[in-house]
Design an enzyme around this catalytic site. Structure first.
Site, PDB file in Angstrom:
ATOM      1  N   ARG A  21     -13.765  -8.407   2.395  1.00 21.75           N
ATOM      2  CA  ARG A  21     -12.340  -8.185   2.111  1.00 21.75           C
ATOM      3  C   ARG A  21     -11.552  -9.437   2.493  1.00 21.75           C
ATOM      4  O   ARG A  21     -10.630  -9.856   1.802  1.00 21.75           O
ATOM      5  CB  ARG A  21     -11.805  -6.980   2.908  1.00 21.75           C
ATOM      6  CG  ARG A  21     -12.449  -5.645   2.555  1.00 21.75           C
ATOM      7  CD  ARG A  21     -12.120  -5.193   1.150  1.00 21.75           C
ATOM      8  NE  ARG A  21     -10.693  -5.128   0.892  1.00 21.75           N
ATOM      9  CZ  ARG A  21      -9.907  -4.120   1.241  1.00 21.75           C
ATOM     10  NH1 ARG A  21     -10.402  -3.059   1.839  1.00 21.75           N
ATOM     11  NH2 ARG A  21      -8.600  -4.140   0.973  1.00 21.75           N
ATOM     12  N   CYS A  60     -16.390   1.886   0.599  1.00 20.24           N
ATOM     13  CA  CYS A  60     -15.254   1.037   0.988  1.00 20.24           C
ATOM     14  C   CYS A  60     -14.859   1.218   2.449  1.00 20.24           C
ATOM     15  O   CYS A  60     -14.213   0.362   3.019  1.00 20.24           O
ATOM     16  CB  CYS A  60     -14.068   1.302   0.055  1.00 20.24           C
ATOM     17  SG  CYS A  60     -13.421   2.978   0.142  1.00 20.24           S
ATOM     18  N   ARG A 119       0.891  -1.187   0.000  1.00 20.47           N
ATOM     19  CA  ARG A 119       0.000   0.000   0.000  1.00 20.47           C
ATOM     20  C   ARG A 119       0.916   1.220   0.000  1.00 20.47           C
ATOM     21  O   ARG A 119       1.701   1.416   0.925  1.00 20.47           O
ATOM     22  CB  ARG A 119      -0.908   0.017   1.222  1.00 20.47           C
ATOM     23  CG  ARG A 119      -1.659   1.340   1.355  1.00 20.47           C
ATOM     24  CD  ARG A 119      -2.747   1.324   2.396  1.00 20.47           C
ATOM     25  NE  ARG A 119      -3.915   0.609   1.918  1.00 20.47           N
ATOM     26  CZ  ARG A 119      -5.148   0.718   2.448  1.00 20.47           C
ATOM     27  NH1 ARG A 119      -5.352   1.524   3.481  1.00 20.47           N
ATOM     28  NH2 ARG A 119      -6.150   0.037   1.958  1.00 20.47           N
ATOM     29  N   HIS A 166      -7.495   0.704  -6.356  1.00 23.96           N
ATOM     30  CA  HIS A 166      -7.711  -0.109  -5.145  1.00 23.96           C
ATOM     31  C   HIS A 166      -8.439  -1.396  -5.562  1.00 23.96           C
ATOM     32  O   HIS A 166      -9.606  -1.617  -5.206  1.00 23.96           O
ATOM     33  CB  HIS A 166      -8.534   0.701  -4.142  1.00 23.96           C
ATOM     34  CG  HIS A 166      -8.554   0.116  -2.759  1.00 23.96           C
ATOM     35  ND1 HIS A 166      -7.747  -0.940  -2.364  1.00 23.96           N
ATOM     36  CD2 HIS A 166      -9.293   0.442  -1.654  1.00 23.96           C
ATOM     37  CE1 HIS A 166      -7.991  -1.220  -1.103  1.00 23.96           C
ATOM     38  NE2 HIS A 166      -8.915  -0.413  -0.649  1.00 23.96           N
ATOM     39  N   GLN A 195     -10.404  -3.947  -3.091  1.00 22.67           N
ATOM     40  CA  GLN A 195     -11.721  -3.522  -2.614  1.00 22.67           C
ATOM     41  C   GLN A 195     -12.810  -3.935  -3.597  1.00 22.67           C
ATOM     42  O   GLN A 195     -13.910  -4.319  -3.198  1.00 22.67           O
ATOM     43  CB  GLN A 195     -11.734  -1.996  -2.423  1.00 22.67           C
ATOM     44  CG  GLN A 195     -13.053  -1.477  -1.899  1.00 22.67           C
ATOM     45  CD  GLN A 195     -13.328  -1.896  -0.464  1.00 22.67           C
ATOM     46  OE1 GLN A 195     -12.479  -1.718   0.404  1.00 22.67           O
ATOM     47  NE2 GLN A 195     -14.507  -2.438  -0.199  1.00 22.67           N
ATOM     48  N   ASP A 252     -17.353   7.371  -1.850  1.00 23.02           N
ATOM     49  CA  ASP A 252     -16.114   7.255  -1.076  1.00 23.02           C
ATOM     50  C   ASP A 252     -15.851   8.637  -0.464  1.00 23.02           C
ATOM     51  O   ASP A 252     -16.522   9.618  -0.811  1.00 23.02           O
ATOM     52  CB  ASP A 252     -14.972   6.838  -2.034  1.00 23.02           C
ATOM     53  CG  ASP A 252     -13.665   6.524  -1.320  1.00 23.02           C
ATOM     54  OD1 ASP A 252     -13.663   6.390  -0.077  1.00 23.02           O
ATOM     55  OD2 ASP A 252     -12.632   6.411  -2.015  1.00 23.02           O
TER      56      ASP A 252
HETATM   57  N1  NVA Z   1     -10.050   6.757  -1.594  1.00 24.09           N
HETATM   58  C1  NVA Z   1      -9.687   6.367  -0.260  1.00 24.09           C
HETATM   59  C2  NVA Z   1      -9.917   4.894  -0.067  1.00 24.09           C
HETATM   60  C3  NVA Z   1      -9.599   4.388   1.315  1.00 24.09           C
HETATM   61  C4  NVA Z   1      -9.769   2.907   1.454  1.00 24.09           C
HETATM   62  C5  NVA Z   1      -8.230   6.704   0.005  1.00 24.09           C
HETATM   63  O1  NVA Z   1      -7.402   6.494  -0.888  1.00 24.09           O
HETATM   64  O2  NVA Z   1      -7.938   7.211   1.079  1.00 24.09           O
HETATM   65  N1   CP Z   2     -11.363   0.047   2.533  1.00 25.77           N
HETATM   66  C1   CP Z   2     -10.103  -0.041   2.955  1.00 25.77           C
HETATM   67  O1   CP Z   2      -9.181  -0.311   2.182  1.00 25.77           O
HETATM   68  O2   CP Z   2      -9.933   0.169   4.286  1.00 25.77           O
HETATM   69  P1   CP Z   2      -8.561   0.348   5.064  1.00 25.77           P
HETATM   70  O3   CP Z   2      -7.954   1.668   4.620  1.00 25.77           O
HETATM   71  O4   CP Z   2      -8.958   0.357   6.514  1.00 25.77           O
HETATM   72  O5   CP Z   2      -7.638  -0.793   4.737  1.00 25.77           O
END
Ligand code: NVA
Ligand code: CP
Length: 305
Positions: free
Chosen positions: A289, A261, A105, A132, A135, A221
């Site tokens: 997940r 998500c 990540r 992502h 997800q 989101d």
């Molecule tokens: N769009 C959000 C998704 C978090 C799971 C982010 O990148 O922070």
């Molecule tokens: N939806 C998601 O990826 O959550 P986290 O950021 O908690 O991993």
């Protein structure tokens, strides 16, 4: 040892492979609930590189490895040499000499691609600024469990043209559903991502109500993703008309589902009434997940074995 199969975006797997993963995730969930012990990754290790925060992704991958009889190592830049400037290429070479699968990540998607190019084991995108895909596996599984196959259905994405929106664009192509995207001006998804999904039935709109009309699934989101904290104030103004509320849900089909998500900001991108209401399936989505990522780990390991 075959060349490793990576999962950097949904386009790395064929539609048939993705359909198979969803079916497998549903089956693994059933087996887990029945209390069956299934350990296809016994003595295997997953390296988990996290340069951004996470609750669901980390817990899902770590628990998946426990269920599968393996082990997961959490690696943060605060206490690895990656955080002190060791080159990504070197980190990928070294980690992949020891562990069997790696998830990353990070911020720039290019960093993930560089990592994967130098890894001798499968690399999974656990979220970048652009995509992502993990997800989406959970989202598609959740839709399927509640309403059957998503192919041919209409999905409305309302809000930011961000990493999740980009993965919905890829999913529209791979899982063959119609996608309507409503964003404020200046927050549209990247043209290159749309071009990559050429052939899919995708419409860009300005009006969230038009996007929601007769939709089978409404998704949103956060308005400011991780790394965009400085823009929070200005985004709140631009996105205010894009809140998913009762009016938006009323425009969709009566049996439409709502997904997010998570983490969510009640009162911003979604009202409490909607996210905690009867059409919301966000807790199943979050649980899935675990099951979807188990199916993914099993698939990539088998393909690369
Ligand atoms: N769009 C959000 C998704 C978090 C799971 C982010 O990148 O922070
Ligand atoms: N939806 C998601 O990826 O959550 P986290 O950021 O908690 O991993």
């Amino acid at each position: 040892m075959n060349a490793p199969r990576h999962f950097l975006t949904l386009l790395d797997l064929t539609p048939a492979e993705l359909d198979g993963l969803i079916q497998r995730a549903i089956e693994l969930k059933r087996r887990h609930r029945a209390g069956e012990c299934y350990e296809p990754l016994k003595n295997k290790t997953l390296g988990m590189v996290f340069e951004k925060s996470s609750t669901r992704t980390r817990v899902a991958f770590e628990t998946a490895m426990t269920h599968f009889g393996g082990h997961a190592i959490f690696l943060s830049p605060r206490d690895t040499q990656l955080g002190r400037g060791e080159p990504i290429e070197d980190s990928a070479r070294v980690l992949s000499r020891m562990v069997d699968l790696i998830m990353v990540r990070t911020f720039e998607h290019e960093k993930l691609e560089l990592f994967a190019a130098h890894s001798s084991v499968p690399v999974i995108n656990a979220l970048t600024d652009r995509f992502h895909p993990c997800q989406l596996l959970a989202d598609i599984q959740t839709y399927h469990e509640h309403r059957g196959p998503i192919a041919g259905r209409t999905v409305a994405w309302i809000g930011d043209g961000n990493n999740m929106c980009h993965s919905y664009i890829n999913a529209a192509r791979q899982f063959r559903f119609r996608l309507r995207i409503a964003t404020p001006e200046g927050y549209e998804p990247e043209a290159a991502v749309l071009e990559g999904a050429a052939g899919a039935d995708i419409t860009l709109l300005r009006d969230p109500l038009e996007a929601a009309r007769d939709a089978d699934l409404i998704v949103t989101d956060v308005w400011a993703s991780m790394g965009q904290e400085d823009e929070q104030h200005q985004r709140r103004e631009a996105f205010a008309p894009y809140q998913v509320n009762a009016r938006i849900m009323a425009a969709a089909r009566p049996d439409a589902l709502f997904m997010h998500c998570l983490p969510a900001h009640r009162g911003e991108e979604v009202t409490t009434e909607v996210i905690d209401g009867p059409q919301s399936v966000v807790w199943d989505e979050a649980e899935n997940r675990l099951h979807a990522q188990k199916a993914l780990l099993e698939f990539l390991h088998r393909e690369s074995g």
